[in-house]
Design a protein around this motif. Structure first.
Motif, PDB file in Angstrom:
ATOM      1  N   PRO A   1       0.810  -1.230   0.000  1.00 49.33           N
ATOM      2  CA  PRO A   1       0.000   0.000   0.000  1.00 49.33           C
ATOM      3  C   PRO A   1       0.840   1.275   0.000  1.00 49.33           C
ATOM      4  O   PRO A   1       0.380   2.316  -0.465  1.00 49.33           O
ATOM      5  CB  PRO A   1      -0.811  -0.146   1.294  1.00 49.33           C
ATOM      6  N   LEU A   2       2.085   1.194   0.488  1.00 51.04           N
ATOM      7  CA  LEU A   2       2.959   2.372   0.507  1.00 51.04           C
ATOM      8  C   LEU A   2       3.297   2.847  -0.899  1.00 51.04           C
ATOM      9  O   LEU A   2       3.658   4.012  -1.098  1.00 51.04           O
ATOM     10  CB  LEU A   2       4.265   2.049   1.259  1.00 51.04           C
ATOM     11  N   GLY A   3       3.161   1.945  -1.887  1.00 50.70           N
ATOM     12  CA  GLY A   3       3.506   2.294  -3.261  1.00 50.70           C
ATOM     13  C   GLY A   3       2.632   3.373  -3.861  1.00 50.70           C
ATOM     14  O   GLY A   3       2.984   3.964  -4.887  1.00 50.70           O
ATOM     15  N   ILE A   4       1.507   3.670  -3.222  1.00 51.14           N
ATOM     16  CA  ILE A   4       0.589   4.688  -3.749  1.00 51.14           C
ATOM     17  C   ILE A   4       1.243   6.060  -3.788  1.00 51.14           C
ATOM     18  O   ILE A   4       0.810   6.946  -4.539  1.00 51.14           O
ATOM     19  CB  ILE A   4      -0.701   4.744  -2.880  1.00 51.14           C
ATOM     20  N   ILE A   5       2.298   6.255  -3.005  1.00 48.85           N
ATOM     21  CA  ILE A   5       2.977   7.548  -2.976  1.00 48.85           C
ATOM     22  C   ILE A   5       3.530   7.921  -4.348  1.00 48.85           C
ATOM     23  O   ILE A   5       3.718   9.089  -4.672  1.00 48.85           O
ATOM     24  CB  ILE A   5       4.109   7.539  -1.915  1.00 48.85           C
ATOM     25  N   ARG A   6       3.759   6.915  -5.201  1.00 47.65           N
ATOM     26  CA  ARG A   6       4.298   7.184  -6.541  1.00 47.65           C
ATOM     27  C   ARG A   6       3.306   7.909  -7.436  1.00 47.65           C
ATOM     28  O   ARG A   6       3.681   8.449  -8.480  1.00 47.65           O
ATOM     29  CB  ARG A   6       4.700   5.868  -7.213  1.00 47.65           C
ATOM     30  N   ALA A   7       2.024   7.909  -7.035  1.00 42.61           N
ATOM     31  CA  ALA A   7       1.006   8.578  -7.843  1.00 42.61           C
ATOM     32  C   ALA A   7       0.956  10.085  -7.597  1.00 42.61           C
ATOM     33  O   ALA A   7       0.269  10.810  -8.320  1.00 42.61           O
ATOM     34  CB  ALA A   7      -0.370   7.971  -7.553  1.00 42.61           C
ATOM     35  N   ILE A   8       1.701  10.560  -6.601  1.00 47.13           N
ATOM     36  CA  ILE A   8       1.721  11.991  -6.304  1.00 47.13           C
ATOM     37  C   ILE A   8       2.413  12.731  -7.445  1.00 47.13           C
ATOM     38  O   ILE A   8       3.522  12.362  -7.841  1.00 47.13           O
ATOM     39  CB  ILE A   8       2.465  12.269  -4.983  1.00 47.13           C
ATOM     40  N   PRO A   9       1.795  13.757  -8.012  1.00 47.18           N
ATOM     41  CA  PRO A   9       2.426  14.517  -9.110  1.00 47.18           C
ATOM     42  C   PRO A   9       3.799  15.035  -8.698  1.00 47.18           C
ATOM     43  O   PRO A   9       3.970  15.595  -7.612  1.00 47.18           O
ATOM     44  CB  PRO A   9       1.443  15.671  -9.343  1.00 47.18           C
TER      45      PRO A   9
END
Length: 401
Positions: A290-298
């Motif tokens: 779930p930590l991988g979602i940070i990659r979606a931050i512009p």
């Protein structure tokens, strides 16, 4: 001239003659033999010692079981993510430009199960075992990509081959050669599937449907120099934990390879034999959590290398959904049953106990091994099923803390 003459004499003893060099270069296996023997003849004692050491590490049956299971688990996770991403896009909630929907899934799996794809993967794997080169990359790039610790290989050494002749082939056979063979099989399969996915998207962009779209897909997949195969190769490296390292990690790798003055001995190579694989395993486990979602931050730095990263935010969201679902499943299964005594899933993380009183730590370490799951009355270590194993350990640690 004298040095060159000595080199030629040594090569002749190994069945290689300078006057036949041009002819030998037309034969892939002879060309590979020339490269191996020259590499061995220009290696030192430290290089040969390191090759014996690495071969001994990689030659165990357990190593190959772990490598195969890790590649397979990663491939299955990626395909599950592909299904979720296709579902998101089909519902119109994802990236409209990716065109990754149910139609692409059918095209990808049709290619994956085709005899042609399986035979090509098998052929590349067997060639790699014989030549010692990453044949998938050699065919796609049209060059020999082999280099110490470079793209296409997990094996990290200062010299590609340090022990020549039949002795060297025997030393490497059960270790590096078999590891390379299995990696090339998976790379070819994964590369072909993702090349098909890319080709399907290209056909969709051109407005093709039905037989016309299938024709475009076949043309791009049959052309090993196409952008589709460049994308496929990138995803193949990713799927087998061979992605190019960031510059900071490359610097650490070069420091690790520092040799003692006037020798070819690099002491740290024996302490830290693998940098690329370790980095890629950790990066993959984090990306799939779930930590991988940070990659979606512009504006967030790409975790892949430069322009080759074609990962969309929809793909990141799909990985987040899969990682979250796995986390919820493990957390719920770890809850105790109605009798409040036994959990539905008996599993330990990186630290399988809590230190509440003196002696409990040692008792727990003897009875509940870390990163293990209990099936029946036996504990089974899951830590080496990478990158799923480390991801599971992260989830268990978070739940038990």
């Amino acid at each position: 001239a004298e040095r060159a003459g000595k080199m030629a004499d040594k090569l002749e003893k190994r069945g290689l003659f300078v006057d036949k060099l041009a002819e030998d270069m037309k034969n892939k296996y002879m060309a590979a033999k020339w490269l191996r023997e020259i590499s061995a003849l220009t290696s030192g004692f430290g290089d040969a010692w390191h090759e014996y050491y690495i071969s001994s590490i990689l030659s165990g049956t357990g190593t190959h079981v772990v490598n195969i299971s890790g590649n397979l688990a990663n491939a299955l996770h990626n395909e599950l993510t592909r299904v979720v991403e296709a579902t998101i896009n089909s519902l119109g909630s994802g990236d409209p430009d990716s065109a990754q929907g149910i139609g692409e899934l059918k095209a990808v799996w049709k290619h994956a199960l085709s005899p042609k794809n399986i035979m090509r993967a098998t052929g590349r794997a067997l060639k790699s075992f014989r030549t010692g080169m990453p044949e998938t990359e050699a065919e796609i790039l049209g060059v020999d990509p082999s280099s110490p610790g470079g793209a296409g290989m997990k094996y990290e050494a200062r010299k590609w081959v340090a022990i020549g002749g039949l002795k060297g082939q025997i030393v490497r056979a059960a270790g590096p050669s078999t590891l390379l063979m299995m990696d090339e099989f998976f790379k070819s399969l994964i590369g072909g599937m993702n090349a098909t996915a890319h080709a399907y998207r290209e056909a969709k962009k051109q407005g093709k449907t039905g037989a016309a779209a299938e024709k475009v897909v076949n043309e791009l997949v049959d052309d090993l120099s196409s952008d589709s195969w460049m994308y496929g190769l990138y995803k193949a490296r990713e799927g087998t934990f061979q992605k190019e390292l960031p510059e900071a990690v490359k610097l650490a790798q070069r420091l690790r390879d520092f040799t003692l003055p006037w020798t070819t001995i690099a002491p740290l190579r024996f302490q830290i034999p693998f940098v690329k694989t370790l980095y890629n395993l950790v990066a993959s486990a984090v990306a799939k959590s779930p930590l991988g979602i940070i990659r979606a931050i512009p504006g967030f730095p790409d975790t892949a290398q430069g322009k080759e990263d074609v990962t969309t935010r929809t793909h990141i969201m799909a990985e987040f959904i899969v990682g979250s679902a796995l986390s919820i499943f493990i957390a719920s299964m770890m809850r105790r049953g109605e009798d409040d005594e036994e959990p539905w899933l008996d599993i330990t993380g990186s630290i399988p106990w809590k230190k509440h009183r003196i002696g409990e730590l040692q008792f727990a370490s003897d009875t509940r091994p870390k990163t293990s799951i209990k099936i029946g009355d036996t504990w089974h270590d899951y830590s080496r099923i990478e990158p799923i194993g480390p991801l599971m350990a992260m989830i268990v640690d978070a739940v038990t803390e």
